[in-house]
Structure formats: C-alpha cells, structure tokens
Design a protein around this motif. Structure first.
Motif, PDB file in Angstrom:
ATOM      1  N   GLU A  57      -5.342   6.977  -3.533  1.00 57.76           N
ATOM      2  CA  GLU A  57      -4.797   8.252  -3.103  1.00 57.76           C
ATOM      3  C   GLU A  57      -3.847   8.083  -1.935  1.00 57.76           C
ATOM      4  O   GLU A  57      -4.072   7.267  -1.055  1.00 57.76           O
ATOM      5  CB  GLU A  57      -5.947   9.176  -2.673  1.00 57.76           C
ATOM      6  CG  GLU A  57      -7.039   9.349  -3.717  1.00 57.76           C
ATOM      7  CD  GLU A  57      -6.526   9.904  -5.014  1.00 57.76           C
ATOM      8  OE1 GLU A  57      -5.471  10.545  -5.013  1.00 57.76           O
ATOM      9  OE2 GLU A  57      -7.173   9.682  -6.035  1.00 57.76           O
ATOM     10  N   PRO A  58      -2.778   8.875  -1.872  1.00 58.29           N
ATOM     11  CA  PRO A  58      -1.871   8.766  -0.747  1.00 58.29           C
ATOM     12  C   PRO A  58      -2.525   9.078   0.587  1.00 58.29           C
ATOM     13  O   PRO A  58      -2.109   8.594   1.601  1.00 58.29           O
ATOM     14  CB  PRO A  58      -0.803   9.791  -1.060  1.00 58.29           C
ATOM     15  CG  PRO A  58      -0.821   9.910  -2.523  1.00 58.29           C
ATOM     16  CD  PRO A  58      -2.257   9.721  -2.906  1.00 58.29           C
ATOM     17  N   PRO A 100      -5.770   8.299   1.936  1.00 56.42           N
ATOM     18  CA  PRO A 100      -7.029   7.645   1.625  1.00 56.42           C
ATOM     19  C   PRO A 100      -8.072   7.904   2.703  1.00 56.42           C
ATOM     20  O   PRO A 100      -7.739   8.255   3.829  1.00 56.42           O
ATOM     21  CB  PRO A 100      -6.649   6.162   1.622  1.00 56.42           C
ATOM     22  CG  PRO A 100      -5.527   6.091   2.602  1.00 56.42           C
ATOM     23  CD  PRO A 100      -4.812   7.400   2.532  1.00 56.42           C
ATOM     24  N   PRO A 101      -9.307   7.695   2.348  1.00 53.33           N
ATOM     25  CA  PRO A 101     -10.354   7.816   3.356  1.00 53.33           C
ATOM     26  C   PRO A 101     -10.240   6.693   4.362  1.00 53.33           C
ATOM     27  O   PRO A 101      -9.576   5.693   4.135  1.00 53.33           O
ATOM     28  CB  PRO A 101     -11.638   7.688   2.542  1.00 53.33           C
ATOM     29  CG  PRO A 101     -11.239   6.944   1.326  1.00 53.33           C
ATOM     30  CD  PRO A 101      -9.829   7.317   1.044  1.00 53.33           C
ATOM     31  N   GLU A 119       0.838  -1.213   0.000  1.00 51.15           N
ATOM     32  CA  GLU A 119       0.000   0.000   0.000  1.00 51.15           C
ATOM     33  C   GLU A 119       0.868   1.256   0.000  1.00 51.15           C
ATOM     34  O   GLU A 119       0.590   2.219  -0.709  1.00 51.15           O
ATOM     35  CB  GLU A 119      -0.914   0.009   1.228  1.00 51.15           C
ATOM     36  CG  GLU A 119      -2.054  -0.975   1.164  1.00 51.15           C
ATOM     37  CD  GLU A 119      -3.036  -0.695   0.039  1.00 51.15           C
ATOM     38  OE1 GLU A 119      -3.481   0.466  -0.091  1.00 51.15           O
ATOM     39  OE2 GLU A 119      -3.342  -1.618  -0.723  1.00 51.15           O
ATOM     40  N   ASP A 149       1.145   4.394  -2.643  1.00 53.67           N
ATOM     41  CA  ASP A 149       0.996   5.798  -2.237  1.00 53.67           C
ATOM     42  C   ASP A 149       2.185   6.639  -2.707  1.00 53.67           C
ATOM     43  O   ASP A 149       2.017   7.740  -3.222  1.00 53.67           O
ATOM     44  CB  ASP A 149       0.909   5.908  -0.712  1.00 53.67           C
ATOM     45  CG  ASP A 149      -0.403   5.369  -0.173  1.00 53.67           C
ATOM     46  OD1 ASP A 149      -1.259   4.990  -0.985  1.00 53.67           O
ATOM     47  OD2 ASP A 149      -0.554   5.333   1.053  1.00 53.67           O
TER      48      ASP A 149
END
Lengths: 259, 329
Positions: free
Chosen positions: A248-249, A251-252, A218, A222
């Motif tokens: 996205e780097p 993240p939600p 992950e 990122d």
C-alpha cells in the motif's frame, strides 16, 4: 528565397512536433472496472533490467568517458545490486485490482512488447503495438503492464560536471490496455529519485546510496499502486492496521517488505 | 586567431558574470571572508576542542540520585540544536550540455574551470537554500527553542547520568544531539552522534556512530499548539525522551546486549510524522513502542512500531542470522 524559408519552417515544425506522437498521460478511472461482469485483467511485467548508473547530460563522448571514469566504483557497486524486489509489484497490483472487484491474474512470463506486431489502427490513446492477441492467449479482457526501463543510480551532468549527487533511481511505465479496442485506459510514466541520507560517497559499499536505491524501489511500487488503491484507502484504514500488505502507498509503520 | 582568443576570453568573462549573478554577492563576500578568517577559525576550533576535552567532567550533568551507570558529556554550545528536514530527493541544478570555446587549449581549460566553479557554487547555494526553507518550520517554535539548553535537556531526563569518575559510572557517553521537526510538525526526530567509552582514563570505545530515533506522530489536531503549551513542556518532554532512548540504545549496543551479526537486510517501512519512509536495515530488537533497526551504515535506528501487526511486547533480541543479502555493507 520564400520557398526555402517555408521549407525550413516545415522542417522545423516536423522536427519540433516529433514529440507530439508520444503517448499522453491517461489517468486511471475507477469506472473502467465497473461492469456487469468483473473485468478479467492480466498483470504482466517486462524483464527487469540490471541495475546500473546513468549520467544524463554527459552528452559528448569525452564527457561520458569522464563521467564513467569518475563514477567507476559506483557503477561496480550498482551492478552488484538486485532489482528483484520490483517483481513484487505485479502481485501487489493484482491484489489491488481484486480488491476493486476485478478478476486479476498475474502473468508470470516476462512480456516483450517489442516482439508484438504494430497496431493496424492509430488514434487517441491507441497503443502502438497490437496487444489484442493476448486476449485469447491469456483469457483476459485487459492487460496491465509494468515496464521498468532503468534502475540503479542517476547522476545528472552538465557536460563534464555533475549537477547533483548520485541518487537511487527507477524509470518505469505503467499502462492498462483494453484488449478489445487496443486502447490505453491508464498510461503513467514514472521517474523516482531518492537521495542518500547523509553523505553518499562511501565506497566501496555505498550504504547511504544503497538505502536510497531500495527507497526508490519502494517508492516506485507505491506510485504504481496509487491509482488502484486510492479509492479503497478509506476501507483499508477503517480496518485494523496490518503489517502484511506492504504494497500500500501508505504502509503501516516499521513493516518489513523484503520478505 | 586573436579574434578567436578574444571571443574565448569574452566567453569566460560572460560565464563569470553569470556566476556572479547566480551566486549572491553576500555568498561571495562570505566565501572570501571565510577564506581570510580560516586560520582564526581553525585556531578557535582547536581551542574549543581542547576546552571540550578538558572541560568534559565539568559539563557532565551532576544529579544527586544516580539511576544510570553512564556519565554524559554534551557539546560546549549551550542551546539544543534543531533543524528542519530538507527535501533532497529533487535537489540538483539540472543537466544541460555546455558549449565550450575550443579555439585554444588555455581558453578551453579556463572555460571548463569557470564552468566547474559556477556549477559547485550553484549546488552549494541550492543546498543552503533547501536547508533554510526546511528550517522555516521551526520559526513558530523560536520562543521556546531559543531558551532550550542542554542543561534543560539533561535535567528533564527520566534517568539521570552519573558524574564522570564516580564508582557507578561504567560508561562515558559523549553526545552531540540534533533534533528535527517533520514538515507536518507532528513528530520530532533525533540524530545523536554518540561515542560510548568504557569509564576510566583509557576507556575503550565500544560504540561510535549516529543513533537516530523517530518519535511517533502526535495525534493532536493542532500539533504546534500542543508542543508549545505550558512554555514548551510537551516539546521538552518529547525531545528528552528521544535523547534518553538514543543513549540507552548506544549503551545497550556498547554492552553487547544485541547480536553483533546482523540479520539479512530488508526494507522496513515506518512513519516519520505522517510521511511514509523506508529503510534498508536489519531488525535488532523490539523495545515497545519502538522497533530498533541496524542500518546499512551499521548505526542504530529506532522507529515507532505503533501499527506493527506482530506483537511488540518483548525486549528480547531478535534471533540473528548471517547477513548475505544484497546491500550488506
């Protein structure tokens, strides 16, 4: 005597400057994509390596044999892991480029830079391999390549002794080549390590290290995306939070990304 | 040959010198003292454990209006434990080739042993230094934390445990909570080592393991000021809520309210403070505003779900399927 000393100096200089031919970092510049017509960018990856264990610093044959033996169960476990989740980086990069206004497309077939001819010219930021043939073949102006060299677990050694616990590990390289000039517009080596949360020596399943391995995957996703999403981050954060774009780097929260 | 031996002996002496210089004198002294005091420490620990076992009913908080069906035992140490979050991803003392003297087997062996001892001592010292550095985040909170006891923690819970042995007690929960504060000071994280037994003298263990609960980051611009306001009341309320959540999760798991067969593990992303984190886990349940995951160690992890795109309104368990993915423990 003097000439022997000079020869030794020259030899030492040649030896020491051997590293100077390595490609320096090339930061990505947003202006690269700015033009009257959108850049046509192909996004490719080299074939993903199989996860394995790596023992840098175990340099002598006996040291390496000793390290391999001591970490045999970890190696066996590493070889059962999958690196397929890294493949999503290609699509994530293409999406990020599209958001920046480029015409990006994913090149599905694995790229083999070693099979390309050597570049005829040399110079600052000129690629050593000649990528220009891909311009016509793929109908693109630029090529973004992610080259994953090593993936798995790394455990540094000093001869016979480990100097660190094993960690999840990804060693990769990202670069953007302008196919008209065969020069790098972005060149970013990447080395990610992630430690196990808690104890690591939990054979045979190594759950802590397995988690660290996926954390490293992950994190590499990122880091490779970071240059291409940084400028658009404000736009993204202004929008309602979403769970879907996990690339996205930042993240939600609590978003599954393995789907 | 004698010269070679002397050279090898000097090498070992030099390495010992390096070891002594790298590892602080206090650490050597501490190590020697620890060795000397080991029997005493073991005796004291045995007494503590025995006392803990015997005193369990006395340590259970007794509150007259029970709303729960679980009794609670906490560790004998009175103050609530807090620690900083050590950054271990870059930990390691570097790898470099070592040239050992090989003039005789004994010298070679001694050199290897000295190198090994030096290596371990340096790693241990680094680990300790990393934790000490991480713990510095808690220094400003010392006035509140030094007075924050397990009794305070339990007394402030919204749902109170019942006395051990009472008719309402269905579960007996043994808990060893350790709280962490994120480096940005915006959120607390609880790692609670919990054992849930069925109530009664021969109660069967139905859950055992660490339950980790990550709180959502506070939106306050000055989190330290926020946590410390009113003699640390927000800090106590937050940590109390995390503690209660961890026990509720363990009791729910003991009562088999969730599927025992975990779904296929996936990588979940969440925020710990303002830092992005990833966990390979299976989704267990949505307990808004938290999402509950089962980690690869088969322990429970509750993370904030405040930016979940999916609706987070129900507490029904997520339909589980057989786990066949890589990374399955």
């Amino acid at each position: 005597m003097k000439s022997a000393f000079s020869a030794a100096l020259v030899a030492a200089a040649l030896l020491l400057t051997g590293c100077a031919s390595r490609q320096a970092l090339v930061p990505f510049n947003d202006g690269t994509l700015a033009s009257a017509t959108p850049s046509r960018i192909g996004v490719a990856m080299t074939a993903l390596p199989k996860p394995d264990t790596f023992f840098p610093g175990a340099n002598c044959l006996l040291c390496l044999a000793s390290a391999s033996l001591a970490n045999r169960s970890l190696t066996q476990h590493a070889q059962t892991l999958s690196s397929d989740e890294l493949a999503k980086i290609k699509q994530n990069l293409a999406n990020a480029l599209i958001r920046k206004g480029a015409q990006a497309k994913v090149i599905e077939a694995p790229l083999d830079p070693g099979a390309l001819p050597d570049a005829k010219q040399s110079g600052t930021n000129v690629a050593k391999k000649d990528f220009s043939a891909l311009r016509a073949a793929q109908d693109i102006d630029k090529l973004l390549v992610v080259q994953v060299a090593m993936v798995g677990y790394v455990r540094p050694y000093a001869s016979y002794f480990p100097t660190s616990e094993p960690k999840g590990f990804v060693n990769a390289l990202g670069y953007l080549v302008d196919l008209r000039t065969n020069t790098y517009e972005w060149f970013q080596p990447l080395e990610i390590t992630r430690a196990s949360d808690g104890p690591w020596d939990e054979a045979p399943a190594f759950p802590g290290l397995t988690n660290a391995y996926y954390q490293a995957l992950e994190a590499s996703n990122d880091e490779l995306l970071r240059p291409f999403v940084a400028a658009t981050a404000s736009t993204v954060s202004a929008a309602p939070a979403t769970a879907a774009p996990t690339a996205e780097p930042s993240p939600p929260a609590a978003t599954p990304s393995g789907r | 040959m004698a010269g070679h031996n002397k050279c090898g002996v000097m090498w070992v002496q030099r390495m010992l010198g390096v070891a002594a210089s790298r590892v602080r004198t206090t650490q050597w002294v501490s190590a020697l003292a620890a060795l000397a005091l080991l029997p005493l420490v073991q005796h004291a620990q045995a007494q503590d454990e025995s006392a803990a076992t015997q005193q369990t009913p006395a340590q259970v908080a007794t509150v007259p209006v029970p709303a729960a069906n679980w009794s609670l035992a906490l560790p004998p140490t009175d103050s609530v434990r807090f620690k900083g979050m050590a950054e271990r991803d870059k930990a390691g003392i570097g790898g470099a080739a070592m040239a050992y003297p090989i003039n005789t087997g004994a010298i070679f062996l001694a050199a290897v042993l000295v190198h090994g001892a030096l290596n371990e001592a340096t790693k241990s010292a680094q680990k300790s230094d990393l934790q000490k550095a991480a713990d510095r985040v808690l220094q400003p909170y010392e006035p509140v934390l030094s007075k924050y006891t397990h009794h305070d923690l339990v007394a402030a819970l919204a749902e109170q445990p019942v006395p051990a042995g009472s008719q309402q007690a269905r579960w007996h929960v043994q808990s060893d909570p350790v709280f962490s504060l994120t480096p940005d000071e915006t959120a607390f994280v609880l790692e609670n080592d919990i054992t849930v037994r069925e109530a009664g003298p021969q109660g069967v263990i139905r859950y055992q393991g660490v339950v980790k609960v990550v709180a959502a980051a506070t939106p306050q611009a000055d989190p330290r000021h926020h946590w410390m306001a009113n003699d640390g009341a927000p800090l106590k309320a937050e940590t109390g809520a995390l503690f209660l959540e961890s026990i509720a999760l363990a009791v729910d798991s003991a009562a088999q309210r969730w599927p025992t067969v975990a779904a296929k593990p996936q990588t979940y992303r969440y925020l710990e403070g303002t830092a992005s984190r990833a966990e390979r886990a299976s989704l267990v349940a949505a307990r808004c505003p938290q999402i509950v995951l089962r980690t690869l160690r088969n322990t429970l992890l509750s993370v904030p779900a405040d930016s979940m795109h999916e609706p987070c309104g129900g507490t029904a368990p997520v339909t589980a399927s057989a786990s066949d993915g890589p990374g399955t423990p």
